[in-house]
Each structure stands twice: as structure tokens, then as C-alpha cells.
Design an enzyme around this catalytic site. Structure first.
Site, PDB file in Angstrom:
ATOM      1  N   GLN A 163       0.841  -1.208   0.145  1.00  0.00           N
ATOM      2  CA  GLN A 163      -0.020   0.031   0.067  1.00  0.00           C
ATOM      3  C   GLN A 163       0.638   1.441   0.088  1.00  0.00           C
ATOM      4  O   GLN A 163       0.510   2.272  -0.656  1.00  0.00           O
ATOM      5  CB  GLN A 163      -0.819   0.040   1.206  1.00  0.00           C
ATOM      6  CG  GLN A 163      -1.836   1.119   1.440  1.00  0.00           C
ATOM      7  CD  GLN A 163      -3.092   0.864   2.198  1.00  0.00           C
ATOM      8  OE1 GLN A 163      -3.969  -0.065   1.743  1.00  0.00           O
ATOM      9  NE2 GLN A 163      -3.043   1.308   3.505  1.00  0.00           N
ATOM     10  N   GLU A 205      -3.072   9.590  -0.680  1.00  0.00           N
ATOM     11  CA  GLU A 205      -1.957  10.068   0.277  1.00  0.00           C
ATOM     12  C   GLU A 205      -1.067  10.978  -0.567  1.00  0.00           C
ATOM     13  O   GLU A 205      -0.051  11.392   0.171  1.00  0.00           O
ATOM     14  CB  GLU A 205      -1.370   8.921   1.110  1.00  0.00           C
ATOM     15  CG  GLU A 205      -2.479   8.305   1.985  1.00  0.00           C
ATOM     16  CD  GLU A 205      -1.908   7.446   2.857  1.00  0.00           C
ATOM     17  OE1 GLU A 205      -0.724   7.284   3.006  1.00  0.00           O
ATOM     18  OE2 GLU A 205      -2.834   6.858   3.720  1.00  0.00           O
ATOM     19  N   ASP A 311      -0.413  -1.608  13.140  1.00  0.00           N
ATOM     20  CA  ASP A 311      -1.556  -0.596  12.870  1.00  0.00           C
ATOM     21  C   ASP A 311      -2.890  -1.403  13.029  1.00  0.00           C
ATOM     22  O   ASP A 311      -3.515  -1.258  14.129  1.00  0.00           O
ATOM     23  CB  ASP A 311      -1.521  -0.148  11.386  1.00  0.00           C
ATOM     24  CG  ASP A 311      -2.611   0.877  11.015  1.00  0.00           C
ATOM     25  OD1 ASP A 311      -3.322   1.168  11.943  1.00  0.00           O
ATOM     26  OD2 ASP A 311      -2.749   1.145   9.833  1.00  0.00           O
ATOM     27  N   LYS A 336      -3.341   6.367  15.475  1.00  0.00           N
ATOM     28  CA  LYS A 336      -4.275   7.127  14.773  1.00  0.00           C
ATOM     29  C   LYS A 336      -5.503   7.541  15.503  1.00  0.00           C
ATOM     30  O   LYS A 336      -6.172   6.606  16.282  1.00  0.00           O
ATOM     31  CB  LYS A 336      -4.793   6.169  13.486  1.00  0.00           C
ATOM     32  CG  LYS A 336      -3.924   5.774  12.371  1.00  0.00           C
ATOM     33  CD  LYS A 336      -4.396   4.798  11.519  1.00  0.00           C
ATOM     34  CE  LYS A 336      -3.520   4.608  10.197  1.00  0.00           C
ATOM     35  NZ  LYS A 336      -3.940   3.468   9.516  1.00  0.00           N
ATOM     36  N   SER A 366      -5.907   8.100   5.256  1.00  0.00           N
ATOM     37  CA  SER A 366      -6.043   8.447   3.992  1.00  0.00           C
ATOM     38  C   SER A 366      -6.928   9.348   3.351  1.00  0.00           C
ATOM     39  O   SER A 366      -6.638  10.129   2.465  1.00  0.00           O
ATOM     40  CB  SER A 366      -6.096   7.085   2.946  1.00  0.00           C
ATOM     41  OG  SER A 366      -7.469   6.383   3.600  1.00  0.00           O
TER      42      SER A 366
END
EC number: 4.2.1.11
Length: 428
Positions: A163, A205, A311, A336, A366
């Protein structure tokens, strides 16, 4: 002075053109705090719930009118009169009112918007910049940026399975210099991709989203760009990836469709091991799927000399993260704000990481806005690392620009270290 006088929420758009929540909090002194909530594309299944109007035709069911209504009609009456400087009390009042494990009643987007706006209002009331209010005099370390310059996976319409392909300007001495180095590599990468006949459109992004044949080809392009910019890979600039492996894990196999490979957990780790031997990769995020706890244990044993960031597996949740610590999974956590849904819980997770020797990477999503809260947060908690996209799109660049301003504000008190010296020195 810091008593909450008014709370107002509204529906605005994020960087993907999707609705999100923005909140204003006013105090009796006339101070105001404003915050906008980000949104993810590749999300962990255990993240706090982002409340959307799925049954409505507005915005194709992606509207946040109910979350806005929850702020204006439920949360506002609840916290008006409370002290904005008592962040924990404000957050706890909202969590108690919600009463669910994943914030599904009020919505994590509603709660987080109020939580962050409250912190900003208190900072404004005291006349402090946000980073100083949150971190006190101890908050003075500018984070090393992890810059996502090639996008794949869920962030781009190409055949790259990984990604995010990132550069880390570890040779920089200041945040401003790190931003410059990243921008120079990014510009050279664009020229290289153009010369190779590849598209230079950008993904969610801000990184380029070329349709390359393999993941390794992306590494090669980045290495060429580093050299073209006049830097030495492994010394001045190192590499990192976010595999977001949950997105290509199907029935226990890792399906690298772009390369025509179907790999077991051990073979996937072998794949990373090979890439690490060829390129100066110092950090891998979500190298395996969020439910592959045994695989994460194996990966940590085999690749633990580099940074292994969790994550989706940790989702900024203190209780889930604690399980990972007990199992010895990973050695770093991605933070996050909207995964857990309140500032207080986010700070608890960061504190847990510090106590158990995990590195911390403060991260964007994102789907972003011009809000720069994470830049101040990264400095306030001395995180040492930040992940906020590429060197294009205002929603990404805004965070880098805020770091430059904070560094200027701190003056001689500012520090700028790197957590990767030991790793890269051992590779020389």
C-alpha cells in the site's frame, strides 16, 4: 476562563470528497477550538465505529448528519459548563454517555471531533500553541517524517499490492531539512516515472500511483530518485513500507496478485527478508494480517532487528495493544486518533508504548482535511516519527508546514533525532 460555553458541529468534506465531522468548541473567555475528523480506507476490523448515514441517499450513504446531530443535541448539552482544561473528564463524560465498546451509539467521529476541539479551545484560552499545551516544556522533539511517495493497495488504482512505499530522510538535521530532502526526491521520482512512460497521477495520500509490474520495481524507482536527488540511500535516506497485509490476505494466504504469488505466512516473511537484504528498508508496517497473531510472533523473531509497526493489529487500542505487548508482537505502534476515538485514550496508548519500549509513529488517515492536530501531537509526546503522506496535496503538506512552524517556534530548544541510526549502522 476555560469553562465550555458552546459546542457546534457541522458536515464538511475530506480529501476524498466524502463528508466528515468538524467541531467548534467555545469557552467563556472567547477562546475557540476547531477540529476536523479524518477517515481511513484500509481499516482494522476492531477500530472505533465511524458513524455514517448508510440508509440515506445523501452522499451515497456516506453522510455524517447523524454524527453531527449527536454532537449538537446530545454531546453539547452534556459538556457545556465543564472545564475544557480537564480533557480526561470531558472525554470520560462522552464515553459514559455512549456506553458501547466501539463508540457505536454516538459515533467515534462525533466524540473525537469534540475531544480534539476541546483541547484546542483550552490551548487557545491559555494562550499556548497546541503542542505546548499538550506536552508542556518537555514537548520539543520534531518527528522524523515517513513520506509515502508511491501509493498502491487500497490507496491507488494500480496493481501494486503493497500500500505504501515510503522514504525516511534520516540524514536530516532539522524538520525543515527533512521536508526539503523529501520534496527533492519526490520531484526526481516524478521525472523518472515520466521518462519510463508511467503515469504521475497521485493517490489518496499524495504519492504517485504508477502501474508498475512488481513491488520491487517501486523500490528500484525510489532508489534511482534518491540518487538523482544527490543523496545516498541507506545513509541520507532509508526506506519503509506499509504492506497493509490484511487487505491481501485471503483464507490464510497472502495473495500478491500483481506478482501472481500466493504465499503462506512464512513465505511472506521470506519475501520481506529478501527485500530487506536488497534495499535499506528499516520499517515494515502491517507486514501480516491483523488476525495472524502467530505469524506476527514469527515475523518479530525473524525481522525484529528493524522496526515492525502494528496498525490494524493494535488499532490504537490500549487493551488490544497490551495483548500484543504480552505476546511480544512487533516493536512499534502506529497511532491514529480516529481508531480509538478520543484524545485521552490515544495518550494512554502512547504512554503504554513508552513504558514497554515500543516506538511510536503518529499517523494521518488516507481521508484527511487541512487539520494539523497530529503535527502538534507528535511534538507534544516526543513521538520521534510521523506518517502524513507525500509531498503533494494540501491535506498532506499542511502537516509538514505545521512542523516547520513549530520548529521555528521552539528555536534552539528544538531537537530532531532519528530512531534508525542503530539499524542503518548495522547494515553498513
Amino acid at each position: 476562563m476555560t469553562q465550555i460555553l458552546e459546542v457546534t458541529a457541522r458536515e464538511i468534506l475530506d480529501s476524498r470528497g466524502n463528508p466528515t465531522v468538524e467541531v467548534d468548541v467555545y469557552t467563556e473567555s472567547g477562546a475557540i477550538g476547531r477540529a476536523a475528523v479524518p477517515s481511513g480506507a484500509s481499516t482494522g476490523t476492531r477500530e472505533a465505529l465511524e458513524l455514517r448515514d448508510k440508509k440515506s441517499k445523501r452522499y451515497g450513504g456516506k453522510g455524517v448528519a447523524q454524527a453531527v446531530k449527536n454532537v449538537n443535541e446530545i454531546i453539547a448539552p452534556l459538556i457545556i459548563g465543564m472545564d475544557a482544561a480537564d480533557q480526561a473528564a470531558v472525554d470520560l463524560a462522552m464515553l459514559d454517555e455512549d456506553g458501547t465498546e466501539n463508540k457505536s451509539k454516538l459515533g467515534a467521529n462525533a466524540i473525537l471531533g469534540v475531544s480534539l476541539a476541546t483541547a484546542r479551545a483550552a490551548a487557545d484560552a491559555f494562550g499556548f500553541p497546541l503542542y505546548r499545551y499538550l506536552g508542556g516544556v518537555a514537548g520539543q522533539t520534531l518527528p522524523l517524517p515517513m513520506m509515502n511517495i508511491i501509493n498502491g493497495g487500497e490507496h491507488a488504482a494500480n496493481n501494486l499490492d503493497i500500500q505504501e512505499f515510503m522514504i525516511i530522510p534520516k540524514g536530516a538535521k532539522t524538520a525543515a531539512e527533512a521536508v526539503r530532502m523529501g520534496a527533492e526526491v519526490f520531484a526526481n521520482l516524478k521525472a523518472i516515472l515520466k521518462k519510463g512512460g508511467h503515469a504521475t497521477a497521485v493517490g489518496d495520500e499524495g504519492g504517485f500511483a504508477p502501474d508498475l509490474d512488481t513491488n520491487e520495481e517501486a523500490f528500484k524507482c525510489i532508489m534511482d530518485a534518491i540518487k538523482a536527488a544527490g543523496y545516498k540511500a541507506g545513509k541520507d535516506i532509508v526506506l519503509a513500507i506499509d504492506a497493509a497485509a490484511s487487505e491481501f490476505c485471503v483464507k490464510g494466504k497472502y495473495e500478491l496478485k500483481g506478482e501472481g504469488k500466493s504465499l503462506t505466512t512464512t513465505q511472506m516473511i521470506d519475501y520481506y527478508e529478501e527485500m530487506i537484504s536488497k534495499y535499506p528498508i528499516v520499517s515494515i508496517e502491517d507486514g501480516l494480517a491483523e488476525g495472524d497473531w502467530d505469524g506476527w510472533g514469527e515475523m518479530t523473531q525473524r525481522l525484529g532487528s528493524i522496526q515492525l509497526v502494528g496498525d490494524d493489529i493494535f488499532v490504537t487500542n490500549p487493551s488490544i495493544f497490551r495483548k500484543g505487548i504480552e505476546k511480544g508482537v512487533g516493536n512499534s505502534i502506529l497511532v491514529k486518533l480516529n481508531q480509538i476515538g478520543s484524545l485521552t485514550e490515544t495518550l494512554q496508548t502512547i504512554d503504554l508504548a513508552k513504558r514497554y519500549g515500543y516506538t511510536t509513529v503518529i499517523s494521518h488517515r488516507s481521508g484527511e482535511t487541512e487539520d494539523t492536530f497530529i503535527s502538534d501531537l507528535a511534538v507534544a509526546v516526543n513521538a520521534g516519527q510521523i506518517k502524513t503522506g507525500s509531498l503533494s496535496r494540501t491535506d498532506r503538506v499542511a502537516k509538514y508546514n505545521q512542523l516547520i512552524r513549530i520548529e521555528e517556534d521552539l528555536g534552539r530548544a528544538a531537537s530532531f533525532g532519528t530512531p534508525f541510526d542503530k539499524i542503518t549502522d548495522s547494515k553498513k
